[in-house]
Design a protein around this motif. Sequence first.
Motif, short mmCIF file in Angstrom:
data_model
loop_
_atom_site.label_atom_id
_atom_site.label_comp_id
_atom_site.label_asym_id
_atom_site.label_seq_id
_atom_site.Cartn_x
_atom_site.Cartn_y
_atom_site.Cartn_z
N GLU A 122 -15.48 -1.45 -6.16
CA GLU A 122 -15.78 -0.23 -6.92
C GLU A 122 -15.02 -0.17 -8.25
OE1 GLU A 122 -18.10 1.78 -5.89
OE2 GLU A 122 -17.79 3.66 -6.98
N GLN A 123 -13.99 -0.98 -8.38
CA GLN A 123 -13.20 -0.89 -9.63
C GLN A 123 -13.94 -1.51 -10.82
OE1 GLN A 123 -8.63 -0.64 -7.95
NE2 GLN A 123 -9.27 -2.60 -8.79
N LYS A 124 -14.77 -2.53 -10.53
CA LYS A 124 -15.47 -3.22 -11.62
C LYS A 124 -16.43 -2.24 -12.29
CE LYS A 124 -17.20 -7.84 -12.30
NZ LYS A 124 -17.50 -9.06 -11.57
N ILE B 220 -1.95 -6.87 -5.24
CA ILE B 220 -3.41 -6.89 -5.35
C ILE B 220 -3.93 -5.52 -4.90
CG2 ILE B 220 -5.55 -8.02 -4.66
CD1 ILE B 220 -3.64 -9.86 -6.22
N ASP B 221 -4.66 -4.87 -5.79
CA ASP B 221 -5.19 -3.52 -5.55
C ASP B 221 -6.70 -3.58 -5.69
OD1 ASP B 221 -5.53 -0.78 -5.33
OD2 ASP B 221 -4.58 -0.29 -7.25
N MET B 222 -7.41 -2.94 -4.76
CA MET B 222 -8.86 -2.91 -4.90
C MET B 222 -9.45 -1.70 -4.20
SD MET B 222 -9.90 -5.87 -2.20
CE MET B 222 -8.31 -6.66 -2.31
N ALA C 255 -12.87 2.95 0.08
CA ALA C 255 -11.49 2.88 0.58
C ALA C 255 -10.67 2.12 -0.47
CB ALA C 255 -11.43 2.17 1.92
N ASP C 256 -9.41 2.49 -0.59
CA ASP C 256 -8.54 1.99 -1.68
C ASP C 256 -7.22 1.53 -1.05
OD1 ASP C 256 -7.19 1.63 -4.09
OD2 ASP C 256 -7.41 3.71 -4.77
N SER C 257 -6.83 0.30 -1.32
CA SER C 257 -5.54 -0.17 -0.79
C SER C 257 -4.95 -1.25 -1.68
CB SER C 257 -5.73 -0.72 0.63
OG SER C 257 -4.51 -1.22 1.15
N ALA C 258 -3.66 -1.14 -1.92
CA ALA C 258 -2.92 -2.15 -2.68
C ALA C 258 -1.82 -2.71 -1.79
CB ALA C 258 -2.31 -1.53 -3.94
N ILE D 4 -2.05 7.25 -0.79
CA ILE D 4 -0.61 7.32 -1.04
C ILE D 4 -0.23 5.91 -1.47
CG2 ILE D 4 1.66 7.88 -0.06
CD1 ILE D 4 0.24 9.64 2.00
N GLU D 5 0.39 5.76 -2.62
CA GLU D 5 0.53 4.43 -3.21
C GLU D 5 1.79 4.26 -4.05
OE1 GLU D 5 -2.33 3.77 -6.48
OE2 GLU D 5 -3.41 5.52 -5.76
N PRO D 6 2.96 4.47 -3.41
CA PRO D 6 4.21 4.41 -4.18
C PRO D 6 4.43 3.07 -4.88
CG PRO D 6 4.64 4.33 -1.81
CD PRO D 6 3.21 4.69 -1.98
N TYR E 49 2.70 -0.46 -2.38
CA TYR E 49 1.84 -0.49 -1.19
C TYR E 49 1.02 0.79 -1.18
CZ TYR E 49 4.54 -4.47 0.31
OH TYR E 49 5.12 -5.70 0.36
N GLU E 50 -0.25 0.64 -0.88
CA GLU E 50 -1.16 1.79 -0.90
C GLU E 50 -2.09 1.77 0.31
OE1 GLU E 50 -4.23 1.54 -3.92
OE2 GLU E 50 -4.71 3.67 -3.73
N HIS E 51 -2.22 2.95 0.93
CA HIS E 51 -3.24 3.14 1.97
C HIS E 51 -4.10 4.34 1.61
CE1 HIS E 51 -2.37 0.22 5.03
NE2 HIS E 51 -1.16 0.67 5.32
CO CO Z 1 -5.63 1.32 -5.41
#
Ligand code: CO
Length: 250
Positions: free
Chosen positions: A56-58, A93-95, A104-107, A200-202, A231-233
Amino acid sequence: MIKRKSKREIELMHEAGKLLAGVHKELRSFIKPGVTTMEIENFVEKYLAERGATGEQKGYQGYEFTTCASINDEICHGFPRKEKLEQGDIVTIDMVVNLNGALADSAWTHAVGEISEEAQRLMDVTKTSLYKGIEQAKVGNRIGDIGHAIQSYAEAEGYSVVKDFTGHGIGESIHEDPYIPHFGEAGKGARLKEGMVITIEPMLNIGSWESRMDENNWTARTVDGTLSAQYEHTVAITKDGPIILTEQEE
Ligand code: CO
Ligand code: MF3
């Protein structure tokens, strides 16, 4: 406006999240010295396409890649590129995965080969700070409880918390209300309600919390060149407590 999600919507986001978690698990062995972040980008695109998902980022606000790849002192929004990763680097790596319209978003910060104790400790504390934030993501708590838990732990461990980028609501688009700072005061801010889905992605730095923007107008890096980890969830707030939609351990 904060949009709350139905149980069904959360289930669909969870499917996207499980797929995303699978990507990060694969990356643990894919990322090693000599690999480039452009190869990681291509690997992720293929992995998603083979499973009927898209990144979804592209194209989001003109961003040109499926992944963000932020190396060492880069805090976030690094571009995938052709230079090889080296032993001792850390790379976030974040996507954002779109599966059947659900996001869904996680780094995740990955180690490149053997890394220094200094880098490992930063990664460990950053990951733990994420889980301390998630513990607070429950009905009746306030947004400030999340940031406070993260900041007080991170600073007690000697790290600084990036203030220029925050977590966020997520649903039909990547960024929705409310914004979730990774710092703040307990008991302050909007109340968390059932059906909210947030990230949440500190991002924690070894040195100063301050960032500066690269000329590409995307990539943020630490002002003093010290390492940064993230780190992100994606987390759903339910009456039974937080559900981590991008958890890798289940
Ligand atoms: Co992200
Ligand atoms: N995944 C990012 C976040 O955690 C969003 C990256 S911005 C983009 O908020 F343009 F790269 F998509």
